[in-house]
Design a protein around this motif. Structure first.
Motif, mmCIF file in Angstrom:
data_model
loop_
_atom_site.group_PDB
_atom_site.id
_atom_site.type_symbol
_atom_site.label_atom_id
_atom_site.label_comp_id
_atom_site.label_asym_id
_atom_site.label_seq_id
_atom_site.Cartn_x
_atom_site.Cartn_y
_atom_site.Cartn_z
ATOM 1 N N GLY A 11 32.415 42.017 30.076
ATOM 2 C CA GLY A 11 33.435 42.136 29.503
ATOM 3 C C GLY A 11 34.743 42.278 30.365
ATOM 4 O O GLY A 11 34.675 41.847 31.413
ATOM 5 N N ASP A 12 35.772 42.600 29.654
ATOM 6 C CA ASP A 12 37.089 43.065 30.416
ATOM 7 C C ASP A 12 37.356 44.562 30.566
ATOM 8 O O ASP A 12 37.508 45.208 29.732
ATOM 9 C CB ASP A 12 38.296 42.392 29.416
ATOM 10 N N ILE A 13 37.127 44.928 31.993
ATOM 11 C CA ILE A 13 37.359 46.381 32.160
ATOM 12 C C ILE A 13 38.559 46.705 32.746
ATOM 13 O O ILE A 13 38.698 47.855 33.300
ATOM 14 C CB ILE A 13 35.957 46.800 32.857
ATOM 15 N N GLY A 14 39.433 45.668 32.932
ATOM 16 C CA GLY A 14 40.831 45.972 33.600
ATOM 17 C C GLY A 14 40.758 46.381 34.951
ATOM 18 O O GLY A 14 40.018 46.037 35.868
ATOM 19 N N HIS A 15 41.607 47.285 35.287
ATOM 20 C CA HIS A 15 41.532 47.919 36.683
ATOM 21 C C HIS A 15 40.648 48.689 37.057
ATOM 22 O O HIS A 15 40.366 49.046 38.122
ATOM 23 C CB HIS A 15 43.185 48.594 36.690
ATOM 24 N N LEU A 16 39.880 49.040 35.906
ATOM 25 C CA LEU A 16 38.523 50.149 36.289
ATOM 26 C C LEU A 16 37.580 49.331 37.221
ATOM 27 O O LEU A 16 36.727 50.004 37.803
ATOM 28 C CB LEU A 16 37.878 50.586 35.133
ATOM 29 N N LYS A 17 37.766 47.840 37.421
ATOM 30 C CA LYS A 17 36.821 47.294 37.869
ATOM 31 C C LYS A 17 36.861 47.608 39.611
ATOM 32 O O LYS A 17 35.610 47.444 40.007
ATOM 33 C CB LYS A 17 37.031 45.556 37.850
ATOM 34 N N TYR A 18 38.044 47.856 39.876
ATOM 35 C CA TYR A 18 38.108 48.347 41.321
ATOM 36 C C TYR A 18 37.375 49.482 41.683
ATOM 37 O O TYR A 18 36.607 49.793 42.641
ATOM 38 C CB TYR A 18 39.617 48.120 41.774
ATOM 39 N N LEU A 19 37.308 50.568 40.762
ATOM 40 C CA LEU A 19 36.566 51.880 40.782
ATOM 41 C C LEU A 19 34.961 51.589 40.457
ATOM 42 O O LEU A 19 34.442 52.209 41.381
ATOM 43 C CB LEU A 19 37.215 52.708 39.612
ATOM 44 N N TYR A 20 34.733 50.555 39.800
ATOM 45 C CA TYR A 20 33.462 50.458 39.536
ATOM 46 C C TYR A 20 32.873 49.769 40.648
ATOM 47 O O TYR A 20 31.615 49.906 41.233
ATOM 48 C CB TYR A 20 33.125 49.678 38.292
ATOM 49 N N PHE A 21 33.394 48.782 41.112
ATOM 50 C CA PHE A 21 33.155 48.006 42.382
ATOM 51 C C PHE A 21 32.985 49.035 43.892
ATOM 52 O O PHE A 21 31.924 48.982 44.270
ATOM 53 C CB PHE A 21 34.287 47.026 42.944
ATOM 54 N N LEU A 73 19.967 42.903 42.878
ATOM 55 C CA LEU A 73 21.153 43.079 41.846
ATOM 56 C C LEU A 73 22.391 43.256 42.408
ATOM 57 O O LEU A 73 23.568 42.872 42.064
ATOM 58 C CB LEU A 73 20.606 43.936 40.813
ATOM 59 N N LEU A 74 22.389 44.536 43.256
ATOM 60 C CA LEU A 74 23.837 45.177 43.695
ATOM 61 C C LEU A 74 24.843 44.254 44.001
ATOM 62 O O LEU A 74 26.046 44.437 43.818
ATOM 63 C CB LEU A 74 23.638 46.499 44.342
ATOM 64 N N PRO A 75 24.568 43.469 44.968
ATOM 65 C CA PRO A 75 25.291 42.509 45.562
ATOM 66 C C PRO A 75 26.177 41.475 44.427
ATOM 67 O O PRO A 75 27.266 41.393 44.404
ATOM 68 C CB PRO A 75 24.960 41.552 46.747
ATOM 69 N N CYS A 76 25.213 40.805 43.572
ATOM 70 C CA CYS A 76 25.678 40.223 42.488
ATOM 71 C C CYS A 76 26.489 40.867 41.600
ATOM 72 O O CYS A 76 27.454 40.632 40.929
ATOM 73 C CB CYS A 76 24.709 39.583 41.589
ATOM 74 N N LEU A 77 25.883 42.390 41.204
ATOM 75 C CA LEU A 77 26.651 43.128 40.441
ATOM 76 C C LEU A 77 28.104 43.235 40.814
ATOM 77 O O LEU A 77 29.096 43.380 40.219
ATOM 78 C CB LEU A 77 25.938 44.508 40.274
ATOM 79 N N MET A 78 28.374 43.694 42.062
ATOM 80 C CA MET A 78 29.631 43.741 42.648
ATOM 81 C C MET A 78 30.569 42.690 42.617
ATOM 82 O O MET A 78 31.844 42.782 42.306
ATOM 83 C CB MET A 78 29.536 44.251 43.979
ATOM 84 N N VAL A 79 29.948 41.509 42.974
ATOM 85 C CA VAL A 79 30.774 40.181 42.731
ATOM 86 C C VAL A 79 31.423 39.902 41.098
ATOM 87 O O VAL A 79 32.475 39.610 40.911
ATOM 88 C CB VAL A 79 29.878 38.935 43.003
ATOM 89 N N GLN A 80 30.354 40.239 40.438
ATOM 90 C CA GLN A 80 30.479 40.266 38.905
ATOM 91 C C GLN A 80 31.718 41.162 38.390
ATOM 92 O O GLN A 80 32.471 40.646 37.450
ATOM 93 C CB GLN A 80 29.434 40.249 37.895
ATOM 94 N N ILE A 81 31.581 42.289 38.993
ATOM 95 C CA ILE A 81 32.577 43.257 38.451
ATOM 96 C C ILE A 81 34.082 42.775 38.764
ATOM 97 O O ILE A 81 34.998 42.862 37.849
ATOM 98 C CB ILE A 81 32.475 44.784 39.078
ATOM 99 N N LEU A 82 34.154 42.171 39.914
ATOM 100 C CA LEU A 82 35.629 41.531 40.312
ATOM 101 C C LEU A 82 35.880 40.254 39.813
ATOM 102 O O LEU A 82 37.023 39.894 39.868
ATOM 103 C CB LEU A 82 35.523 41.457 41.961
ATOM 104 N N SER A 83 34.739 39.768 39.231
ATOM 105 C CA SER A 83 35.206 38.289 38.771
ATOM 106 C C SER A 83 35.723 38.109 37.402
ATOM 107 O O SER A 83 35.671 39.153 36.615
ATOM 108 C CB SER A 83 33.703 37.518 38.630
ATOM 109 N N GLU A 84 36.452 37.097 37.075
ATOM 110 C CA GLU A 84 37.202 37.014 35.652
ATOM 111 C C GLU A 84 36.198 36.353 34.920
ATOM 112 O O GLU A 84 36.499 36.443 33.700
ATOM 113 C CB GLU A 84 38.573 36.280 35.945
#
Length: 312
Positions: A23-33, A82-93
């Motif tokens: 989904g769209d998590i806005g600027h929180l994506k940097y914290l989650y990353f 999973l985790l490297p893909c998870l990090m990429v997807q968190i920052l992806s649009e």
């Protein structure tokens, strides 16, 4: 024939899937990353540290610690699945994942889960022999046999999942949306253009449920029933030894069973009443928490590893 040609033409255009749960998590994506990256680095460092300690300390070159090394290697493998893909997807649009990478992820995730259960199962047998047949332990659990068993477990898991995945790769796909944070075989099967009920049944029931989960858990339960029956009649010293060596193993088993159980029920029931962030954590528990939990509980509870770590 014309309709089939249209389906084939449409499916041939599909080169990626969409992981819609981000989904769209806005600027929180940097914290989650950042949090995910810290956790991933911690998993790598913690498990690698214990592997190195076991390797360099001669007094840890025992069957039990060889099984632990295999478990720690698998935890690094599972988190990397999973985790490297998870990090990429968190920052992806767009949250797209290519078909090739999706299949690679399915293979890695399923082999990790299969190996985790099988290693925990064989470790339960090691504890059973140690506690119930201590005089015969060195003759039954030899270093050579342990090495062979570990090698067989890894090879069988890779071959088994590889064969299963080979059927999925041959399918054509008409759907693109996967409502999860990663690729899973049964979810990809649901996107196929052709009916895959039998294939899905074989994957979910035969491979995943029976061979992957039920068989190892039945074996683990059997060994612990035997251990419990011996401990009830044993001395206080034996009970203490059994408690010290079995506690981290039981915690690890219960933790991984919880992770698998939640993944199963989340596929069958509507879990939208749980906040999205918590759902993501629970769905990725086996790759986020389990690989960090194992080195912590074994490193703190097993006195030989704890002492070796302090000297190291």
């Amino acid at each position: 024939m014309f309709a089939d040609d249209i389906i084939m033409e449409n499916s041939s255009e599909i080169v990626s899937f969409v992981l819609s749960m981000y989904g769209d998590i806005g600027h929180l994506k940097y914290l989650y990353f950042l949090l995910t990256m810290i956790l991933y680095v911690s998993v790598i460092l913690a498990n690698t540290a214990l592997i190195v300690i076991i390797y360099v300390k001669p007094n840890l070159h025992e069957p039990m610690y060889l099984f632990l090394c295999s478990l720690f290697v698998n935890d690094i493998y599972g988190s990397t699945a999973l985790l490297p893909c998870l990090m990429v997807q968190i920052l992806s649009e767009t949250h797209d994942i290519s078909l090739l990478f999706c299949f690679v992820q399915i293979f890695n995730i399923q082999t990790y889960a299969s190996l985790e259960f099988q290693i925990l199962a064989i470790m339960s047998y090691d504890r059973y022999v140690c506690i119930c047949k201590p005089l015969h332990y060195n003759s039954i659990i030899t270093t050579r046999r342990v090495q062979v068993v570990i090698l067989v477990i890894w090879i069988v898991s890779f071959v088994e999942i590889g064969i299963l995945l080979s059927f999925t790769i041959r399918l054509t796909f008409c759907g693109t949306v996967i409502d999860k944070v990663c690729c899973l075989n049964h979810l990809v099967l649901e996107l196929s253009c052709s009916p895959t009920n039998i294939l899905s049944y074989v994957n979910d029931v035969v491979f995943a449920l029976i061979f992957g989960v039920t068989a190892p858990l039945v074996f683990i339960s059997f060994t612990y029933v035997k251990i419990l029956s011996v401990c009830l009649k044993a001395s206080k010293e034996t009970k203490t030894k059994a408690f010290d060596t079995c506690t981290p193993h039981l915690v690890s088993i219960m933790s991984f069973v919880f992770a698998c159980f939640y993944n199963i029920i989340s596929q069958k029931f509507d879990m939208t009443f749980i906040p999205l962030e918590l759902r993501v954590i629970l769905l990725t528990y086996a790759f986020l928490i389990q690989p960090m939990l194992n080195p912590i509980i074994y490193g703190l509870k097993l006195s030989k590893i704890r002492q070796a770590f302090k000297r190291f």
